[in-house]
Design an enzyme around this catalytic site. Structure first.
Site, short mmCIF file in Angstrom:
data_model
loop_
_atom_site.label_atom_id
_atom_site.label_comp_id
_atom_site.label_asym_id
_atom_site.label_seq_id
_atom_site.Cartn_x
_atom_site.Cartn_y
_atom_site.Cartn_z
N ASP A 1 38.53 65.77 26.98
CA ASP A 1 38.02 65.58 28.42
C ASP A 1 37.04 66.41 28.61
OD1 ASP A 1 39.51 67.90 28.66
OD2 ASP A 1 40.30 67.68 30.56
N ASP B 1 36.42 69.50 30.30
CA ASP B 1 36.43 70.93 29.89
C ASP B 1 37.17 71.12 28.60
OD1 ASP B 1 38.80 70.16 30.93
OD2 ASP B 1 38.95 72.27 31.88
N SER C 1 37.05 69.44 35.14
CA SER C 1 37.53 68.67 34.07
C SER C 1 37.55 67.29 34.08
CB SER C 1 39.16 68.82 34.37
OG SER C 1 40.11 68.26 33.42
N ASP D 1 40.09 70.89 27.42
CA ASP D 1 41.50 71.41 27.57
C ASP D 1 42.35 70.48 26.93
OD1 ASP D 1 41.50 70.20 29.81
OD2 ASP D 1 42.58 71.75 30.75
MG MG Z 1 40.54 69.18 31.53
#
Ligand code: MG
Length: 456
Positions: free
Chosen positions: A239, A241, A96, A243
């Site tokens: 961010d 990744d 992340s 999400d």
């Molecule tokens: Mg994330």
């Protein structure tokens, strides 16, 4: 206590130190032993993703699992794929927002949600006891590359917003994907929504050369400058990744996550003529104030996106999320979704006007955060003594202890990983928030000092 591998966001560590090929392969074997059938796998843009994904996949195949490799995708795109296909679950290789030397392995349940703690425990047990299922040469699994997962994910998002309103608004949007996984999807989402997009850091690159992949104000100075220089209507930052999404308004001001949470919650509740919004106990009262005014109600949970998501499904909430930009839209799926958050915010400003004005009219609250050291062995007793001191007040024990005070609240939570208590306080003015935090911090310190003196 049983040995633990998974943290709050999967297994994470520095590559080739804690996060090794051996760990990844054994974890793949443990996951395969528990999941069986077909498992989807995806990764973010980190330099170690190919190495770790290959190791996890090898472990999975040794147990007879067929691996479906989605390639470089945002975490929510993998989750969307899992919930819509006949697979036993998913594995995402990502850390992340952590620095580039980190990587992680995160499990997704059959329905696309983040895996529950009890299922993680079952995988941990298999990992530590090394009780892996082993298949003969005739029964081992294979890898199949799957294409098109991002396209189908994005078209589902586009169907859930008013594209006409966005398209005809003539908006200019500045986008920063932090060189992460959002780079393979969000620019294409903006194209399909018909806005003029100017992008930075939208080439996936595992060293994160643009800036660290956590969308904090300090990390977004280039995006903020771009919004101003290009007279964009909004800045969108994701961010590593994809999400979580954070916004910059049309004047170039960083919009804190509790504000975007409040704006989207208010809009959705108004659209639906009511409904429940779910958020952790640590969220600003700003959210509750606007949701109630719009005819809805707020239900609070423990801190953690999977807990919010599960509660939303259980009670049929219309929306939910956290103050860090992790927003959950149940009509799409029960997990944080950065692309959906971006699309919804574009719809809102296309209908309701400039983001700076929407933020301006939100109620004002001030938040104060503190940390107090406390040895782990005294945490429980300290919490009990604190609750005793305040027993005349109404105490909410959803997560730690939360007490409502005049137009604000104080929350104390023991950290699960460090020997500290986290104290948060909120008030209508900065003075109030500071006063609540000072007073509470003093009392917590008194109690800890008393406990420590008794243990000598
Ligand atoms: Mg994330």
């Amino acid at each position: 206590m049983a040995q633990r591998l998974f943290g709050t966001n999967g297994v994470r560590g520095v590559v080739n130190e804690e996060m090794t090929v051996q760990l990844a392969m054994d974890l793949g074997r443990a996951i395969g032993t528990r999941m069986e059938g077909r498992v989807a796998i995806g990764n973010d843009s980190r330099t170690s993703c190919d190495m770790l994904k290959s190791s996890v996949a090898a472990g999975l195949m040794s147990t007879g699992v067929e691996v479906l490799d989605l390639g470089l995708v945002p975490t929510p795109a993998l989750q969307f794929y899992v919930q819509g296909h006949d697979v036993s679950g998913g594995v995402m290789i990502t850390a992340s927002h952590n620095p580039p030397e980190f990587n992680g392995i995160k499990c997704v349940d059959r329905d696309g949600t983040e895996m529950s703690r009890s299922k993680e425990e079952a995988i941990e047990e298999t990992y530590f006891t090394r009780d892996f299922r082993e298949r003969s040469w005739k029964e081992i699994g294979s890898i199949r590359k799957v294409s098109g997962a991002v396209t189908r994910y994005l078209s589902s998002i586009s169907r859930l917003v008013d594209i006409e309103s966005i398209r005809t608004s003539g908006m200019t949007v500045a986008l920063d994907c932090a060189n992460g996984a959002g780079a393979v999807s969000t620019p294409f989402l903006l194209e399909s929504l018909g806005v003029r997009a100017i992008t930075i850091n939208c080439n996936p690159q595992g060293t994160f050369p643009g800036h660290p992949s956590e969308p904090t104000e300090d990390n977004l100075t280039d995006l903020i400058a771009l919004v101003k220089n290009s007279s964009s209507d909004i800045g969108i930052a994701q961010d590593g990744d994809g999400d979580r999404t954070i916004f910059v308004d049309d004047l170039g001001h960083y919009v804190y996550g509790d504000r975007s949470l409040a704006l989207i919650a208010e809009s959705i509740v108004r659209e639906r003529g009511g409904g429940i919004v779910v958020t952790p106990v640590s969220t600003s009262l700003m959210v509750e104030e606007v949701v109630v005014a719009a005819g809805g109600e707020v239900v609070y949970t423990m801190v953690g996106a999977p807990i919010v998501a599960r509660k939303m499904r259980e009670i049929g909430a219309v929306f939910g999320g956290e103050e860090n930009g992790g927003l959950i839209f149940p009509e799409l799926q029960y997990c944080r979704d950065g692309a959906m958050a971006a699309a919804k915010m574009l719809e809102i400003i296309s209908k309701q006007g400039p983001l700076s004005q929407l933020v301006e009219r939100l109620p004002q609250y001030h938040l104060e955060k503190r940390k107090v050291n406390c040895p782990n062995e005294h945490k429980e007793r300290a919490m009990d003594m604190l609750c005793d001191r305040f027993k005349s007040e109404e105490i909410d024990l959803t997560d730690g202890a939360k007490m409502y005070v005049d137009e604000g609240w104080i929350l104390i939570r023991p950290s699960g990983t460090e020997p500290i208590f986290r104290i948060m306080s909120e008030g209508k003015t900065k003075d109030h928030a500071l006063k609540y935090a000072d007073d509470f911090e003093r009392q917590v310190k008194e109690i800890i000092a008393y406990l420590m003196s008794g243990s000598k």
